[in-house]
Design an enzyme around this catalytic site. Structure first.
Site, short mmCIF file in Angstrom:
data_model
loop_
_atom_site.label_atom_id
_atom_site.label_comp_id
_atom_site.label_asym_id
_atom_site.label_seq_id
_atom_site.Cartn_x
_atom_site.Cartn_y
_atom_site.Cartn_z
N ARG A 1 1.93 8.06 -24.72
CA ARG A 1 2.41 6.84 -24.05
C ARG A 1 3.05 5.94 -25.11
O ARG A 1 2.52 5.81 -26.21
CB ARG A 1 1.24 6.12 -23.40
CG ARG A 1 1.61 5.33 -22.15
CD ARG A 1 0.43 4.51 -21.69
NE ARG A 1 0.18 3.42 -22.60
CZ ARG A 1 -1.04 3.12 -23.09
NH1 ARG A 1 -2.10 3.80 -22.74
NH2 ARG A 1 -1.17 2.11 -23.92
N GLY B 1 -5.44 6.64 -22.68
CA GLY B 1 -6.56 6.65 -21.73
C GLY B 1 -6.32 7.67 -20.63
O GLY B 1 -5.20 7.81 -20.14
N ASN C 1 0.99 6.03 -28.46
CA ASN C 1 -0.40 6.50 -28.32
C ASN C 1 -0.38 8.00 -28.12
O ASN C 1 0.25 8.49 -27.18
CB ASN C 1 -1.04 5.85 -27.09
CG ASN C 1 -1.06 4.33 -27.21
OD1 ASN C 1 -1.86 3.77 -27.91
ND2 ASN C 1 -0.12 3.68 -26.52
N ASP D 1 4.33 2.06 -25.85
CA ASP D 1 4.17 0.68 -25.37
C ASP D 1 5.30 -0.23 -25.86
O ASP D 1 5.68 -0.16 -27.03
CB ASP D 1 2.84 0.09 -25.90
CG ASP D 1 1.61 0.79 -25.34
OD1 ASP D 1 1.73 1.52 -24.35
OD2 ASP D 1 0.52 0.60 -25.93
N GLU E 1 -13.58 2.70 -29.79
CA GLU E 1 -13.10 3.12 -28.48
C GLU E 1 -13.98 4.23 -27.87
O GLU E 1 -13.59 4.89 -26.92
CB GLU E 1 -11.66 3.59 -28.58
CG GLU E 1 -10.71 2.45 -28.87
CD GLU E 1 -9.26 2.90 -28.91
OE1 GLU E 1 -8.62 2.92 -27.87
OE2 GLU E 1 -8.80 3.25 -30.00
N GLU F 1 3.93 0.50 -30.15
CA GLU F 1 3.23 1.64 -30.73
C GLU F 1 3.38 2.87 -29.84
O GLU F 1 3.77 2.78 -28.68
CB GLU F 1 1.73 1.33 -30.87
CG GLU F 1 1.10 0.98 -29.53
CD GLU F 1 -0.40 1.22 -29.46
OE1 GLU F 1 -0.96 1.80 -30.40
OE2 GLU F 1 -0.99 0.87 -28.43
N TYR G 1 -9.96 -2.86 -19.36
CA TYR G 1 -11.01 -2.01 -18.77
C TYR G 1 -11.85 -2.68 -17.68
O TYR G 1 -12.80 -2.08 -17.20
CB TYR G 1 -11.91 -1.46 -19.88
CG TYR G 1 -11.09 -0.72 -20.92
CD1 TYR G 1 -10.33 0.39 -20.54
CD2 TYR G 1 -11.02 -1.14 -22.24
CE1 TYR G 1 -9.53 1.05 -21.47
CE2 TYR G 1 -10.23 -0.48 -23.18
CZ TYR G 1 -9.49 0.61 -22.78
OH TYR G 1 -8.70 1.25 -23.69
N SER H 1 -6.94 0.06 -28.18
CA SER H 1 -7.65 -0.72 -27.14
C SER H 1 -7.67 -2.22 -27.43
O SER H 1 -8.58 -2.92 -26.99
CB SER H 1 -9.08 -0.21 -26.94
OG SER H 1 -9.05 1.00 -26.23
N1 LIG Z 1 4.25 -8.45 -30.92
C1 LIG Z 1 3.59 -8.71 -29.81
N2 LIG Z 1 3.98 -9.67 -28.95
C2 LIG Z 1 3.28 -9.94 -27.84
N3 LIG Z 1 2.16 -9.28 -27.47
C3 LIG Z 1 1.72 -8.29 -28.27
C4 LIG Z 1 2.40 -7.95 -29.47
N4 LIG Z 1 1.73 -6.95 -30.07
C5 LIG Z 1 0.67 -6.67 -29.27
N5 LIG Z 1 0.65 -7.48 -28.19
C6 LIG Z 1 -0.38 -7.44 -27.11
O1 LIG Z 1 -1.53 -6.78 -27.61
C7 LIG Z 1 -1.75 -5.54 -26.90
C8 LIG Z 1 -2.22 -4.45 -27.84
O2 LIG Z 1 -1.27 -4.23 -28.86
P1 LIG Z 1 -0.88 -2.78 -29.38
O3 LIG Z 1 0.02 -2.98 -30.55
O4 LIG Z 1 -0.36 -1.95 -28.27
O5 LIG Z 1 -2.28 -2.24 -29.94
P2 LIG Z 1 -3.41 -1.26 -29.35
O6 LIG Z 1 -3.29 -0.03 -30.18
O7 LIG Z 1 -4.69 -1.95 -29.57
O8 LIG Z 1 -3.10 -1.02 -27.88
C9 LIG Z 1 -0.41 -5.23 -26.25
O9 LIG Z 1 -0.61 -4.41 -25.11
C10 LIG Z 1 0.13 -6.61 -25.95
O10 LIG Z 1 -0.42 -7.13 -24.76
MG LIG Z 2 -1.24 -0.42 -27.02
#
Ligand SMILES: Nc1ncnc2c1ncn2[C@@H]1O[C@H](COP(=O)(O)OP(=O)(O)O)[C@@H](O)[C@H]1O
Ligand SMILES: [Mg+2]
Length: 339
Positions: free
Chosen positions: A285, A306, A302, A287, A13, A300, A246, A180
């Site tokens: 943040r 960003g 954060n 999610d 990242e 997760e 991005y 990311s």
């Molecule tokens: N269990 C899930 N179901 C559907 N989409 C997911 C799921 N987990 C992750 N994603 C998709 O992948 C993206 C990144 O996942 P995330 O766990 O937030 O990791 P990162 O730390 O890379 O942001 C999410 O913003 C979402 O769009």
């Molecule tokens: Mg995320």
């Protein structure tokens, strides 16, 4: 105030961090602070700020070969050098491994340099998706069902056979400790599984496979002990991967999210409780994906989200009437107060 903005770093990242740092540096200078940009991955020998800030994000994360030229081993000499002698605050805008995971925070603790954002333990937990999910469940925050394994300790076929059938397809393969969307794959069927696990294993020693949550994607920024307005994220085709995150125009952001007020309030409440239950502070943040059952499944937390002027937390802050410069100043103040 004499502030070092820590940016760049050696994680995939890196270029996102540089983009975040660019906006933060500008805002801090507008606020009248004396700012130095420092890339800890360069060690004691820093390059000029203009050279450091010159690289754009691109549509893909940098390659491993590119990252190998930069090393987390340099962090120690950078922090221990005279560059930090009269620094009053380190504004950490490093994303991912070695920056968002408590490591650089602990080096700054050793030098008694105050820094922005969450402390060592909360940063480490939030960067570890499996550990976070265990704590989510402990505190009553819903999270998608998952299975995880250690790269070397479990033979893959046994893991796959035993667990994946319970999750079904599609499912989501992720490295445990990166951001990311780097090396995350939405796996549609069994034939795609092995290559997805290979990708994730390149990034992390622990890999998780999560149940796919079909519904809307919502995120809640946190500032101090207040949640910011909810944002809905709608990527154009595909999922919210590195490129959709991005590349301008590839994702629509709706803020405040077009959801019922009562649901937004509930989500904000879950977000702040979850953030604080991990011990996080200052800003961040949380999610979510919303299931068919209307349950917000937390993906997760954060701790260093960003911070480009168009990133999610700055967007949410703007919607709450807090312009970017004021947001940056608030992060400085909260960090100094230890909040
Ligand atoms: N269990 C899930 N179901 C559907 N989409 C997911 C799921 N987990 C992750 N994603 C998709 O992948 C993206 C990144 O996942 P995330 O766990 O937030 O990791 P990162 O730390 O890379 O942001 C999410 O913003 C979402 O769009
Ligand atoms: Mg995320």
């Amino acid at each position: 105030m004499k502030i070092a903005v820590l940016l760049g770093g050696s994680s995939p990242e890196r270029l996102v961090s540089i983009a975040s740092g660019r906006g933060v540096i500008k805002a801090l200078r507008e606020l009248g602070h004396d700012v130095t940009a420092i890339d800890p991955a360069l060690g004691e020998k820093q390059i000029s700020e203009s050279e450091l800030l010159s690289q754009g994000i691109g549509t893909n994360p940098p390659t491993q070969e590119f990252l190998e030229k930069l090393s987390h081993k340099n962090y120690l000499s950078a922090i221990d050098s005279k560059i930090f002698d009269d620094i009053e605050l380190a504004f950490i805008i490093l994303h991912g491994k070695w920056g968002e995971d408590g490591i650089i925070q602990s080096l700054l603790e050793l030098r008694s340099i105050p820094y922005t954002g969450s402390g060592v333990m909360a940063s480490a937990i939030a960067m570890d998706k499996v550990m976070s999910k265990k704590l989510f469940l402990h505190h009553g925050t819903p999270t998608a069902e998952w299975y995880d394994y250690q790269k070397d300790s479990s033979p893959r076929p046994a893991f796959v056979k035993k667990n994946i059938s319970k999750l079904g397809y599609p499912n989501v393969v992720k490295p445990n400790d990166q951001g990311s969307s780097v090396a995350i794959t939405i796996v549609k069927n069994e034939s795609e599984l092995d290559s997805a696990l290979d990708e994730a294993e390149k990034i992390s020693d622990v890999v998780l496979v999560e149940k796919y949550i079909e519904g809307a994607e919502l995120t809640v920024g946190i500032l101090g002990d207040e949640p910011l307005p909810v944002i809905e994220i709608r990527p154009h085709g595909g999922f919210y991967d590195y490129e959709h995150k991005y590349t301008k125009g590839m994702t629509d952001y709706l803020v405040p999210a077009p959801i019922e007020k009562s649901f937004a309030v509930k989500l904000q409440e879950i977000a702040i409780n979850t953030f604080q239950s991990l011990g996080c502070k200052t800003f961040g943040r949380v999610d979510f994906r919303i299931g068919d059952d209307q349950i917000p499944y937390c993906l997760e937390v954060n701790t260093i989200p960003g911070m480009t002027e168009t990133s999610l937390v700055p967007k949410a802050a703007a919607s709450a009437g807090i312009p970017f410069t004021q947001l940056v100043q608030k992060i400085v103040e909260l960090s100094i107060e230890g909040k």
